[in-house]
Design a protein around this motif. Structure first.
Motif, PDB file in Angstrom:
ATOM      1  N   SER A 324       0.816  -1.218   0.000  1.00 48.91           N
ATOM      2  CA  SER A 324       0.000   0.000   0.000  1.00 48.91           C
ATOM      3  C   SER A 324       0.855   1.276   0.000  1.00 48.91           C
ATOM      4  CB  SER A 324      -0.956  -0.007   1.183  1.00 48.91           C
ATOM      5  OG  SER A 324      -0.207  -0.124   2.356  1.00 48.91           O
ATOM      6  N   ASP A 325       2.113   1.199   0.448  1.00 46.84           N
ATOM      7  CA  ASP A 325       2.913   2.431   0.445  1.00 46.84           C
ATOM      8  C   ASP A 325       3.754   2.597  -0.829  1.00 46.84           C
ATOM      9  OD1 ASP A 325       4.541   0.309   1.025  1.00 46.84           O
ATOM     10  OD2 ASP A 325       5.738   1.364   2.532  1.00 46.84           O
ATOM     11  N   THR A 326       3.586   1.715  -1.790  1.00 42.90           N
ATOM     12  CA  THR A 326       4.362   1.837  -3.032  1.00 42.90           C
ATOM     13  C   THR A 326       3.734   2.889  -3.944  1.00 42.90           C
ATOM     14  OG1 THR A 326       5.167  -0.415  -2.996  1.00 42.90           O
ATOM     15  CG2 THR A 326       5.043   0.617  -5.160  1.00 42.90           C
ATOM     16  N   TRP A 327       4.580   3.787  -4.451  1.00 41.58           N
ATOM     17  CA  TRP A 327       4.097   4.794  -5.420  1.00 41.58           C
ATOM     18  C   TRP A 327       4.464   4.367  -6.840  1.00 41.58           C
ATOM     19  CZ3 TRP A 327       5.598   8.152  -9.262  1.00 41.58           C
ATOM     20  CH2 TRP A 327       4.723   9.215  -9.563  1.00 41.58           C
ATOM     21  N   MET A 328       5.612   3.684  -6.970  1.00 38.84           N
ATOM     22  CA  MET A 328       6.074   3.277  -8.305  1.00 38.84           C
ATOM     23  C   MET A 328       6.498   1.816  -8.288  1.00 38.84           C
ATOM     24  SD  MET A 328       8.897   5.243 -10.650  1.00 38.84           S
ATOM     25  CE  MET A 328      10.300   4.132 -10.647  1.00 38.84           C
ATOM     26  N   GLY A 329       5.904   1.005  -9.158  1.00 43.50           N
ATOM     27  CA  GLY A 329       6.222  -0.419  -9.229  1.00 43.50           C
ATOM     28  C   GLY A 329       7.448  -0.680 -10.104  1.00 43.50           C
ATOM     29  N   PRO A 330       7.678  -1.951 -10.436  1.00 41.33           N
ATOM     30  CA  PRO A 330       8.827  -2.310 -11.274  1.00 41.33           C
ATOM     31  C   PRO A 330       8.559  -2.019 -12.749  1.00 41.33           C
ATOM     32  CG  PRO A 330       7.504  -4.248 -10.806  1.00 41.33           C
ATOM     33  CD  PRO A 330       6.873  -3.121 -10.022  1.00 41.33           C
ATOM     34  N   CYS A 331       9.602  -2.125 -13.569  1.00 42.74           N
ATOM     35  CA  CYS A 331       9.400  -2.176 -15.027  1.00 42.74           C
ATOM     36  C   CYS A 331       8.621  -3.463 -15.307  1.00 42.74           C
ATOM     37  CB  CYS A 331      10.737  -2.236 -15.765  1.00 42.74           C
ATOM     38  SG  CYS A 331      11.784  -0.800 -15.500  1.00 42.74           S
ATOM     39  N   ALA A 332       7.894  -3.496 -16.397  1.00 46.08           N
ATOM     40  CA  ALA A 332       6.966  -4.609 -16.627  1.00 46.08           C
ATOM     41  C   ALA A 332       7.644  -5.927 -16.972  1.00 46.08           C
ATOM     42  CB  ALA A 332       5.990  -4.240 -17.748  1.00 46.08           C
ATOM     43  N   SER A 333       8.886  -5.882 -17.411  1.00 44.90           N
ATOM     44  CA  SER A 333       9.553  -7.122 -17.834  1.00 44.90           C
ATOM     45  C   SER A 333      11.063  -6.917 -17.814  1.00 44.90           C
ATOM     46  CB  SER A 333       9.130  -7.489 -19.259  1.00 44.90           C
ATOM     47  OG  SER A 333       9.583  -6.469 -20.137  1.00 44.90           O
TER      48      SER A 333
END
Ligand SMILES: NC(=O)C1=CN([C@@H]2O[C@H](COP(=O)(O)OP(=O)(O)OC[C@H]3O[C@@H](n4cnc5c(N)ncnc54)[C@H](O)[C@@H]3O)[C@@H](O)[C@H]2O)C=CC1
Ligand SMILES: O=C(O)CCC(=O)C(=O)O
Length: 488
Positions: A324-333
């Motif tokens: 819930s505290d993540t603003w930006m996830g990983p690159c998709a692949s």
């Protein structure tokens, strides 16, 4: 091909039946936040599978187009309700499969619901005009009719919204669909198609065939029974699809890359512009064709803008999109991660100054994912690769100019023309921008990303094949016009 037995295997959906590919092979779709986790296995389909789907769609079109628009609309309303009821599960699958944060995935799925309802309503709207004939005893009118079988080829970055904004208008106007999603988001795609199945879409009207772009995507582009192809993805693939479809006289629509500028004029609200550069440039890890990638700032406010931007970027929390505290996830692949790393290196080698990021987050929990930190370069000039090529990652290039005129010239100095924004309070600057910017989406005091489903969407120059998607504009692509002359 690796099949992970612990993860579920998803079938193709052909002529109303979920079935295995004749290849007996599957392709694993991995979680980019944890490269060891297989989210699901999808069919590695063959041209034989595709042929069956195309013939099913061709057969189904005969009765689908005979239904009234209202009847087709009722089915789409039902799809919308089922998607809404499954919103949480589908959004979570999306986050697991391509990495965007859960709130973004939920927002996108809700947008899918709204798009379905919009086009369901279209079933009750007019499909032609009465045109006065020079013969006073005749009736002349135009009538929009379906194209036939539509091939839908989609990317991984909006795995619910993009397929739906292509399939819903295709279906409401009486076409049938063969859908080939990006493998990186094919599990999410299968769950979307399940909603169509559950809503009672007749057999053959929508078909899902997963697999390699070069086999299934190109197969759709080449097939003479596929009357039209709608594509979103990279420029290189889009151009090939366009020429293949055109060579056999089919209709095509391509939505491709962007290198979108945000102009920050000296009279703007700097805090608003900072927020827009961050939101427009870095949300979804910079993986939107509408993302801001060039931030063109007037020299008199450059230092203040840069300082506030750096302060805000430092607050960004990178992590698993489910947290819930993540603003930006990983690159998709892995491929996308390598592309971002490659462009960071090119930026440094070509003399841009890396002033933030460019590396990976160091936390232990993130080591197995394709995470990168938000990245900012300054001293970027228009001839540099990072000012010209679409990166599709969280990389902002700061460029300094003296005047708004110079900013607009610089903004236009790329092959793309998808979206562009200016932050200014000066009406003359705003009006010049509206007139002179070469972009299909022109945004004033608002970030470059952000698309409304009821408005035309598409780009100028190399960003698109010059047609528009969404809203009423979709009718232009998914129908053709008959002019009817009736004399008693
Ligand atoms: N404009 C946009 O929204 C998007 C742009 N991109 C750009 O493309 C770059 C590469 O991403 P990819 O996923 O590899 O995009 P891509 O263009 O390769 O893939 C998009 C779709 O086309 C299919 N495809 C791939 N090769 C094909 C072929 N030869 N014939 C027919 N269909 C084919 C894919 O399977 C997928 O369904 C990104 O880094 C980004 O710059 C990627 C995704 C979306
Ligand atoms: O900004 C959006 O909502 C849509 C972007 C888009 O169509 C894309 O990235 O392919």
């Amino acid at each position: 091909m690796s099949t992970n037995v612990a993860a579920k295997t998803y079938m193709n959906y052909v002529n109303g039946v979920w079935k295995e590919s004749t290849s007996n092979e599957t392709i694993a779709s991995y979680n980019p936040a944890n490269k060891h986790e297989v989210v699901g296995n999808v069919q590695n389909s063959t041209r034989e599978d595709l042929e069956e789907a195309i013939q099913a769609a061709k057969q189904a079109e005969k009765s689908w187009k005979k239904l009234s628009g209202a009847e087709r609309g009722n089915i789409l309303f039902s799809v919308a309700n089922i998607l809404e009821n499954n919103l949480d599960e589908i959004a979570e699958t999306m986050t697991n499969e391509m990495g965007k944060t859960l709130p973004e995935a939920k927002g996108e799925t809700a947008r899918g619901v709204a798009i379905l309802r919009y086009y369901a309503g279209e079933g009750m709207r007019k499909v032609g005009d009465v045109i006065p004939s020079t013969d006073s005893s005749a009736l002349m009118f135009s009538k929009r009719v379906p194209l036939g079988v539509v091939g839908v080829i989609t990317p991984w970055n909006f795995p619910v919204a993009i397929p739906i904004w292509k399939m819903a208008p295709a279906l409401i106007y009486g076409n049938t669909v063969v859908f080939k999603p990006a493998t990186e988001a094919a599990v999410t795609a299968a769950k979307v198609v399940e909603c169509f199945e559950k809503a009672g879409v007749p057999e053959g009207v929508i078909n899902l065939v997963t697999g390699k772009g070069s086999v299934i995507g190109q197969g759709l582009a080449d097939h003479s029974d596929v009357n039209a192809v709608t594509f979103t993805g990279s420029n290189q693939v889009g151009k090939n699809i366009g020429s293949s479809v055109a060579a056999r006289g089919g209709k095509y629509q391509l939505e491709m890359g962007g290198k979108n500028p945000i102009i920050v004029a000296e009279d703007c609200d700097i805090d608003l512009a900072v927020d827009a550069a961050i939101s427009g440039g870095l949300k979804s890890t910079g993986q939107k064709c509408t993302c801001s990638s060039r931030v063109i700032v007037q020299s008199s406010i450059y230092d203040t803008f840069k300082e506030r931007l750096l302060q805000k970027v430092a607050e960004i929390k990178v992590g698993n999109g489910l947290d819930s505290d993540t603003w930006m996830g990983p690159c998709a692949s892995e491929g996308q991660y390598n592309t971002v790393r490659k462009y960071v290196q090119i930026g440094i080698e070509e003399g841009a100054q890396l002033i933030y990021g460019g590396d990976e987050p160091q936390s232990d929990g993130l080591r197995n994912g394709y995470f990168v930190n938000p990245t900012i370069f300054e001293g970027v000039t228009s001839s540099m690769t990072i000012a010209q090529e679409e990166i599709f990652g969280p990389v902002l290039a700061l460029m300094k100019v003296d005047t708004v005129e110079e900013a607009i010239d610089l903004a236009n100095d790329v092959e793309y023309g998808l979206s562009a924004s200016i932050f200014s309070k000066n009406i003359d600057s705003i009006l010049s921008f509206i007139d002179d910017i070469e972009a299909g989406l022109v945004r004033i005091n608002s970030e470059t990303a952000g698309v409304e489903l009821q408005a035309p969407f598409g780009g100028m120059k190399a960003s698109s094949s010059h047609s528009r998607e969404q809203g009423e504009a979709a009718k232009e692509f998914f129908t053709t016009v008959k002019t009817v002359f009736v004399k008693g």
